[in-house]
Design a protein around this motif. Structure first.
Motif, PDB file in Angstrom:
ATOM      1  N   THR A  92       0.837  -1.201   0.000  1.00  0.00           N
ATOM      2  CA  THR A  92       0.000   0.000   0.000  1.00  0.00           C
ATOM      3  C   THR A  92       0.871   1.250   0.000  1.00  0.00           C
ATOM      4  O   THR A  92       0.614   2.198  -0.745  1.00  0.00           O
ATOM      5  CB  THR A  92      -0.945   0.006   1.222  1.00  0.00           C
ATOM      6  OG1 THR A  92      -1.785  -1.145   1.158  1.00  0.00           O
ATOM      7  CG2 THR A  92      -1.797   1.268   1.262  1.00  0.00           C
ATOM      8  N   PHE A  93       1.913   1.264   0.831  1.00  0.00           N
ATOM      9  CA  PHE A  93       2.818   2.418   0.866  1.00  0.00           C
ATOM     10  C   PHE A  93       3.464   2.640  -0.502  1.00  0.00           C
ATOM     11  O   PHE A  93       3.589   3.773  -0.964  1.00  0.00           O
ATOM     12  CB  PHE A  93       3.903   2.240   1.932  1.00  0.00           C
ATOM     13  CG  PHE A  93       3.380   2.243   3.342  1.00  0.00           C
ATOM     14  CD1 PHE A  93       2.439   3.160   3.762  1.00  0.00           C
ATOM     15  CD2 PHE A  93       3.833   1.315   4.266  1.00  0.00           C
ATOM     16  CE1 PHE A  93       1.952   3.167   5.067  1.00  0.00           C
ATOM     17  CE2 PHE A  93       3.359   1.311   5.562  1.00  0.00           C
ATOM     18  CZ  PHE A  93       2.419   2.236   5.965  1.00  0.00           C
ATOM     19  N   ILE A  94       3.869   1.560  -1.156  1.00  0.00           N
ATOM     20  CA  ILE A  94       4.503   1.651  -2.470  1.00  0.00           C
ATOM     21  C   ILE A  94       3.501   2.108  -3.530  1.00  0.00           C
ATOM     22  O   ILE A  94       3.842   2.878  -4.430  1.00  0.00           O
ATOM     23  CB  ILE A  94       5.139   0.296  -2.858  1.00  0.00           C
ATOM     24  CG1 ILE A  94       6.300  -0.056  -1.920  1.00  0.00           C
ATOM     25  CG2 ILE A  94       5.594   0.295  -4.312  1.00  0.00           C
ATOM     26  CD1 ILE A  94       7.475   0.881  -1.970  1.00  0.00           C
ATOM     27  N   ALA A  95       2.264   1.654  -3.423  1.00  0.00           N
ATOM     28  CA  ALA A  95       1.253   1.995  -4.431  1.00  0.00           C
ATOM     29  C   ALA A  95       1.040   3.505  -4.539  1.00  0.00           C
ATOM     30  O   ALA A  95       0.722   4.009  -5.621  1.00  0.00           O
ATOM     31  CB  ALA A  95      -0.072   1.306  -4.096  1.00  0.00           C
ATOM     32  N   ILE A 105      11.017  -2.570   1.475  1.00  0.00           N
ATOM     33  CA  ILE A 105      11.273  -3.759   0.665  1.00  0.00           C
ATOM     34  C   ILE A 105      10.029  -4.641   0.697  1.00  0.00           C
ATOM     35  O   ILE A 105       9.510  -4.953   1.769  1.00  0.00           O
ATOM     36  CB  ILE A 105      12.483  -4.546   1.209  1.00  0.00           C
ATOM     37  CG1 ILE A 105      13.745  -3.690   1.150  1.00  0.00           C
ATOM     38  CG2 ILE A 105      12.672  -5.851   0.430  1.00  0.00           C
ATOM     39  CD1 ILE A 105      14.976  -4.336   1.775  1.00  0.00           C
ATOM     40  N   THR A 106       9.553  -5.008  -0.486  1.00  0.00           N
ATOM     41  CA  THR A 106       8.474  -5.991  -0.615  1.00  0.00           C
ATOM     42  C   THR A 106       9.026  -7.145  -1.451  1.00  0.00           C
ATOM     43  O   THR A 106      10.164  -7.098  -1.915  1.00  0.00           O
ATOM     44  CB  THR A 106       7.222  -5.396  -1.291  1.00  0.00           C
ATOM     45  OG1 THR A 106       7.519  -5.145  -2.654  1.00  0.00           O
ATOM     46  CG2 THR A 106       6.764  -4.117  -0.608  1.00  0.00           C
ATOM     47  N   ASP A 107       8.196  -8.139  -1.683  1.00  0.00           N
ATOM     48  CA  ASP A 107       8.630  -9.258  -2.521  1.00  0.00           C
ATOM     49  C   ASP A 107       8.896  -8.824  -3.961  1.00  0.00           C
ATOM     50  O   ASP A 107       9.679  -9.448  -4.664  1.00  0.00           O
ATOM     51  CB  ASP A 107       7.576 -10.375  -2.526  1.00  0.00           C
ATOM     52  CG  ASP A 107       7.583 -11.157  -1.214  1.00  0.00           C
ATOM     53  OD1 ASP A 107       8.618 -11.158  -0.521  1.00  0.00           O
ATOM     54  OD2 ASP A 107       6.547 -11.767  -0.896  1.00  0.00           O
ATOM     55  N   THR A 108       8.251  -7.755  -4.383  1.00  0.00           N
ATOM     56  CA  THR A 108       8.358  -7.357  -5.786  1.00  0.00           C
ATOM     57  C   THR A 108       9.219  -6.123  -6.034  1.00  0.00           C
ATOM     58  O   THR A 108       9.815  -6.006  -7.105  1.00  0.00           O
ATOM     59  CB  THR A 108       6.957  -7.086  -6.375  1.00  0.00           C
ATOM     60  OG1 THR A 108       6.299  -6.107  -5.573  1.00  0.00           O
ATOM     61  CG2 THR A 108       6.123  -8.359  -6.407  1.00  0.00           C
ATOM     62  N   VAL A 109       9.298  -5.186  -5.084  1.00  0.00           N
ATOM     63  CA  VAL A 109      10.055  -3.949  -5.311  1.00  0.00           C
ATOM     64  C   VAL A 109      10.829  -3.531  -4.066  1.00  0.00           C
ATOM     65  O   VAL A 109      10.516  -3.947  -2.953  1.00  0.00           O
ATOM     66  CB  VAL A 109       9.139  -2.778  -5.746  1.00  0.00           C
ATOM     67  CG1 VAL A 109       8.509  -3.041  -7.093  1.00  0.00           C
ATOM     68  CG2 VAL A 109       8.100  -2.478  -4.710  1.00  0.00           C
ATOM     69  N   LYS A 110      11.821  -2.668  -4.324  1.00  0.00           N
ATOM     70  CA  LYS A 110      12.642  -2.109  -3.248  1.00  0.00           C
ATOM     71  C   LYS A 110      12.779  -0.620  -3.504  1.00  0.00           C
ATOM     72  O   LYS A 110      13.370  -0.206  -4.494  1.00  0.00           O
ATOM     73  CB  LYS A 110      14.002  -2.798  -3.228  1.00  0.00           C
ATOM     74  CG  LYS A 110      13.931  -4.270  -2.870  1.00  0.00           C
ATOM     75  CD  LYS A 110      15.063  -5.055  -3.494  1.00  0.00           C
ATOM     76  CE  LYS A 110      14.971  -6.519  -3.196  1.00  0.00           C
ATOM     77  NZ  LYS A 110      13.786  -7.185  -3.673  1.00  0.00           N
ATOM     78  N   TYR A 111      12.193   0.188  -2.619  1.00  0.00           N
ATOM     79  CA  TYR A 111      12.193   1.638  -2.783  1.00  0.00           C
ATOM     80  C   TYR A 111      12.959   2.311  -1.650  1.00  0.00           C
ATOM     81  O   TYR A 111      12.887   1.883  -0.493  1.00  0.00           O
ATOM     82  CB  TYR A 111      10.753   2.177  -2.771  1.00  0.00           C
ATOM     83  CG  TYR A 111      10.079   2.199  -4.119  1.00  0.00           C
ATOM     84  CD1 TYR A 111      10.103   1.106  -4.970  1.00  0.00           C
ATOM     85  CD2 TYR A 111       9.398   3.327  -4.529  1.00  0.00           C
ATOM     86  CE1 TYR A 111       9.464   1.146  -6.198  1.00  0.00           C
ATOM     87  CE2 TYR A 111       8.750   3.368  -5.751  1.00  0.00           C
ATOM     88  CZ  TYR A 111       8.797   2.275  -6.577  1.00  0.00           C
ATOM     89  OH  TYR A 111       8.164   2.315  -7.783  1.00  0.00           O
ATOM     90  N   TRP A 112      13.633   3.395  -2.012  1.00  0.00           N
ATOM     91  CA  TRP A 112      14.373   4.226  -1.068  1.00  0.00           C
ATOM     92  C   TRP A 112      13.787   5.625  -1.143  1.00  0.00           C
ATOM     93  O   TRP A 112      13.615   6.168  -2.225  1.00  0.00           O
ATOM     94  CB  TRP A 112      15.846   4.250  -1.466  1.00  0.00           C
ATOM     95  CG  TRP A 112      16.710   5.093  -0.591  1.00  0.00           C
ATOM     96  CD1 TRP A 112      17.057   6.399  -0.782  1.00  0.00           C
ATOM     97  CD2 TRP A 112      17.358   4.688   0.611  1.00  0.00           C
ATOM     98  NE1 TRP A 112      17.869   6.827   0.230  1.00  0.00           N
ATOM     99  CE2 TRP A 112      18.078   5.790   1.096  1.00  0.00           C
ATOM    100  CE3 TRP A 112      17.398   3.505   1.334  1.00  0.00           C
ATOM    101  CZ2 TRP A 112      18.822   5.745   2.263  1.00  0.00           C
ATOM    102  CZ3 TRP A 112      18.141   3.455   2.496  1.00  0.00           C
ATOM    103  CH2 TRP A 112      18.845   4.560   2.949  1.00  0.00           C
ATOM    104  N   PHE A 113      13.482   6.202   0.011  1.00  0.00           N
ATOM    105  CA  PHE A 113      12.892   7.532   0.061  1.00  0.00           C
ATOM    106  C   PHE A 113      13.806   8.478   0.832  1.00  0.00           C
ATOM    107  O   PHE A 113      14.174   8.188   1.975  1.00  0.00           O
ATOM    108  CB  PHE A 113      11.524   7.487   0.753  1.00  0.00           C
ATOM    109  CG  PHE A 113      10.545   6.585   0.060  1.00  0.00           C
ATOM    110  CD1 PHE A 113       9.781   7.046  -0.997  1.00  0.00           C
ATOM    111  CD2 PHE A 113      10.393   5.261   0.465  1.00  0.00           C
ATOM    112  CE1 PHE A 113       8.879   6.218  -1.638  1.00  0.00           C
ATOM    113  CE2 PHE A 113       9.499   4.420  -0.170  1.00  0.00           C
ATOM    114  CZ  PHE A 113       8.739   4.900  -1.233  1.00  0.00           C
TER     115      PHE A 113
END
Length: 172
Positions: A69-72, A146-154
């Motif tokens: 949800t955070f990534i979406a 980090i999720t199973d599908t993506v890795k985001y840095w903010f």
């Protein structure tokens, strides 16, 4: 009627979210659902994503669905980077020598790289200068999701988002 929250109509968003989080710790999954719905409402209402993420990053443990949800709602990444320490360092433009940082920059780079390589889902915060004695001191907050599908840095202060991809998949 038993009121769930200890807020008034004059409460700030931060007070509301923290109240929901406190209730979540001691109550049912209903409160957790409300906490995530509030995140979505705030994003849809135009509240700055980075401000919301900074607030939510300090609150609780999140499930894989919560992280998704955070990534979406995340802004489009500024750049796509690899898991190398050099690229991770590019996403951290400022790291103070203060004793109030999360760790030395070398330790942070190694830890972030390890987390990226392991792929274990979670939300992780890194502070450049979180001085509890002087709240006005400039702190650079960085959040890794980090999720199973993506890795985001903010990069919260600079309002920047980076996406990390394993080197072989960088140009797919």
């Amino acid at each position: 009627m038993d009121y769930m929250l200890r807020c008034t109509s004059k409460s700030t968003i931060e007070e509301l979210v923290k109240s929901l989080s406190e209730r979540q710790e001691s109550q049912s999954s209903e409160n957790h659902r409300l906490l995530l719905e509030t995140f979505q409402i705030l994003c849809k209402s135009g509240v700055d994503y980075y401000d919301i993420l900074a607030l939510y990053s300090t609150l609780s443990h999140y499930t894989e669905n919560d992280l998704e949800t955070f990534i979406a709602y995340a802004p489009k990444p500024l750049a796509i980077l690899s898991f190398t320490k050099g690229d991770i360092r590019r996403a951290i433009p400022r790291w103070t020598a203060s004793r109030y940082h999360s760790a030395t920059i070398d330790s942070v780079l190694s830890e972030v790289q390890g987390r990226l390589l392991s792929g274990a889902p979670g939300m992780f915060c890194y502070n450049s200068n979180l001085n509890p004695k002087n709240r006005r001191s400039l702190n650079d907050l960085y959040v890794l999701i980090i999720t199973d599908t993506v890795k985001y840095w903010f990069d919260i202060n600079r309002r920047c988002t980076y996406k990390f991809i394993l080197g072989d998949n960088l140009y797919d």
